[in-house]
Design a protein around this motif. Structure first.
Motif, PDB file in Angstrom:
ATOM      1  N   ALA A  75       0.828  -1.208   0.000  1.00  0.00           N
ATOM      2  CA  ALA A  75       0.000   0.000   0.000  1.00  0.00           C
ATOM      3  C   ALA A  75       0.863   1.259   0.000  1.00  0.00           C
ATOM      4  O   ALA A  75       0.567   2.230  -0.712  1.00  0.00           O
ATOM      5  CB  ALA A  75      -0.925  -0.009   1.218  1.00  0.00           C
ATOM      6  N   VAL A  76       1.945   1.263   0.772  1.00  0.00           N
ATOM      7  CA  VAL A  76       2.843   2.418   0.806  1.00  0.00           C
ATOM      8  C   VAL A  76       3.557   2.569  -0.530  1.00  0.00           C
ATOM      9  O   VAL A  76       3.690   3.677  -1.074  1.00  0.00           O
ATOM     10  CB  VAL A  76       3.871   2.254   1.952  1.00  0.00           C
ATOM     11  N   PHE A  77       3.993   1.450  -1.091  1.00  0.00           N
ATOM     12  CA  PHE A  77       4.725   1.473  -2.354  1.00  0.00           C
ATOM     13  C   PHE A  77       3.827   1.912  -3.508  1.00  0.00           C
ATOM     14  O   PHE A  77       4.287   2.574  -4.449  1.00  0.00           O
ATOM     15  CB  PHE A  77       5.303   0.087  -2.614  1.00  0.00           C
ATOM     16  N   GLN A  78       2.549   1.564  -3.433  1.00  0.00           N
ATOM     17  CA  GLN A  78       1.595   1.963  -4.484  1.00  0.00           C
ATOM     18  C   GLN A  78       1.423   3.487  -4.527  1.00  0.00           C
ATOM     19  O   GLN A  78       1.214   4.065  -5.602  1.00  0.00           O
ATOM     20  CB  GLN A  78       0.242   1.286  -4.242  1.00  0.00           C
ATOM     21  N   ARG A  79       1.512   4.123  -3.365  1.00  0.00           N
ATOM     22  CA  ARG A  79       1.281   5.574  -3.288  1.00  0.00           C
ATOM     23  C   ARG A  79       2.537   6.383  -3.602  1.00  0.00           C
ATOM     24  O   ARG A  79       2.456   7.608  -3.700  1.00  0.00           O
ATOM     25  CB  ARG A  79       0.765   5.929  -1.907  1.00  0.00           C
ATOM     26  N   ARG A  80       3.664   5.725  -3.722  1.00  0.00           N
ATOM     27  CA  ARG A  80       4.898   6.463  -3.958  1.00  0.00           C
ATOM     28  C   ARG A  80       5.026   6.850  -5.422  1.00  0.00           C
ATOM     29  O   ARG A  80       4.794   6.044  -6.319  1.00  0.00           O
ATOM     30  CB  ARG A  80       6.102   5.614  -3.546  1.00  0.00           C
ATOM     31  N   ASP A  81       5.403   8.102  -5.647  1.00  0.00           N
ATOM     32  CA  ASP A  81       5.530   8.638  -7.004  1.00  0.00           C
ATOM     33  C   ASP A  81       7.014   8.642  -7.388  1.00  0.00           C
ATOM     34  O   ASP A  81       7.840   9.246  -6.710  1.00  0.00           O
ATOM     35  CB  ASP A  81       4.973  10.061  -7.063  1.00  0.00           C
ATOM     36  N   PHE A  82       7.355   7.970  -8.482  1.00  0.00           N
ATOM     37  CA  PHE A  82       8.741   7.869  -8.911  1.00  0.00           C
ATOM     38  C   PHE A  82       9.063   8.820 -10.061  1.00  0.00           C
ATOM     39  O   PHE A  82      10.141   8.739 -10.639  1.00  0.00           O
ATOM     40  CB  PHE A  82       9.056   6.432  -9.349  1.00  0.00           C
TER      41      PHE A  82
END
Length: 204
Positions: free
Chosen positions: A196-203
């Motif tokens: 869930a945290v990784f899904q919200r991270r913008d790269f």
């Protein structure tokens, strides 16, 4: 007992210091962009990292367990197959730590992620003792804090079977099964939070 403790300790170092670099290394090298541009979901990416490190830990713990059995046979002319049981539960404990290492690596630096994961290991191993200390000597606020931490963080002491194995104590199969299920579900839950945290991270 010392051999089983060393196996767990080496496993902790492998899980922590490799697990905390699994995601951050991809980000630093910018290979994460090429990976995520392919039809690979972020959840699949983290699951692959988790399963790969879990398999690495299983192989390493298996080799060390065989070495311990050979050493016990050579020095004491005695060994017990329950060593594999103790090592198996150590693996479940390490899977929980691996999930935490991946979780912290999704939003923090490798150094801080390693520190956080090691703190989880220490607190998880001492949670019951800290809870007892707070109930006897702490005030209301400390008792409340320790109660929340006790039920929120994993009770890693449940996976330490070395004393029971070394002293040939009886182990209830039902308790062992519940402990294993608890550990696997907890690792899965932590990995779900990491996703869930990784899904919200913008790269970008």
């Amino acid at each position: 007992d010392l051999g089983l403790a060393c196996i767990t300790l080496f496993g902790v170092f492998i899980g922590v210091f490799i697990g905390t670099n699994l995601v951050s290394r991809e980000i630093e090298r910018r290979t994460i962009y090429s990976l995520l541009s392919k039809p690979v979901r972020r959840a699949e990416f983290l699951a692959g990292k988790f399963l790969g490190l879990g398999l690495t830990l299983a192989v390493n713990l298996g080799v060390m367990a065989i070495g311990l059995i050979i050493l016990a046979w050579a020095l004491e002319d005695h060994w017990t197959p329950r060593i594999f049981l103790a090592v198996g539960f150590s693996l479940v404990e390490l899977l929980i730590l691996t999930a935490f290492a991946i979780l912290f690596s999704t939003f923090s630096t490798p150094t801080l992620s390693a520190i956080y994961t090691l703190l989880i290991f220490v607190i998880g191993r001492l949670s019951a003792d800290l809870m007892q200390f707070a109930s006897q000597f702490g005030g209301p606020s400390l008792k409340t804090t320790m109660t929340v931490l006790y039920y929120l963080l994993p009770n890693l002491a449940r996976f330490n079977l070395s004393s029971a194995v070394v002293n040939d104590l009886s182990l209830a199969p039902g308790t062992l099964a519940l402990t294993a299920v608890y550990g696997l579900f907890y690792a899965g839950a932590v990995l779900g939070v990491a996703t869930a945290v990784f899904q919200r991270r913008d790269f970008r």
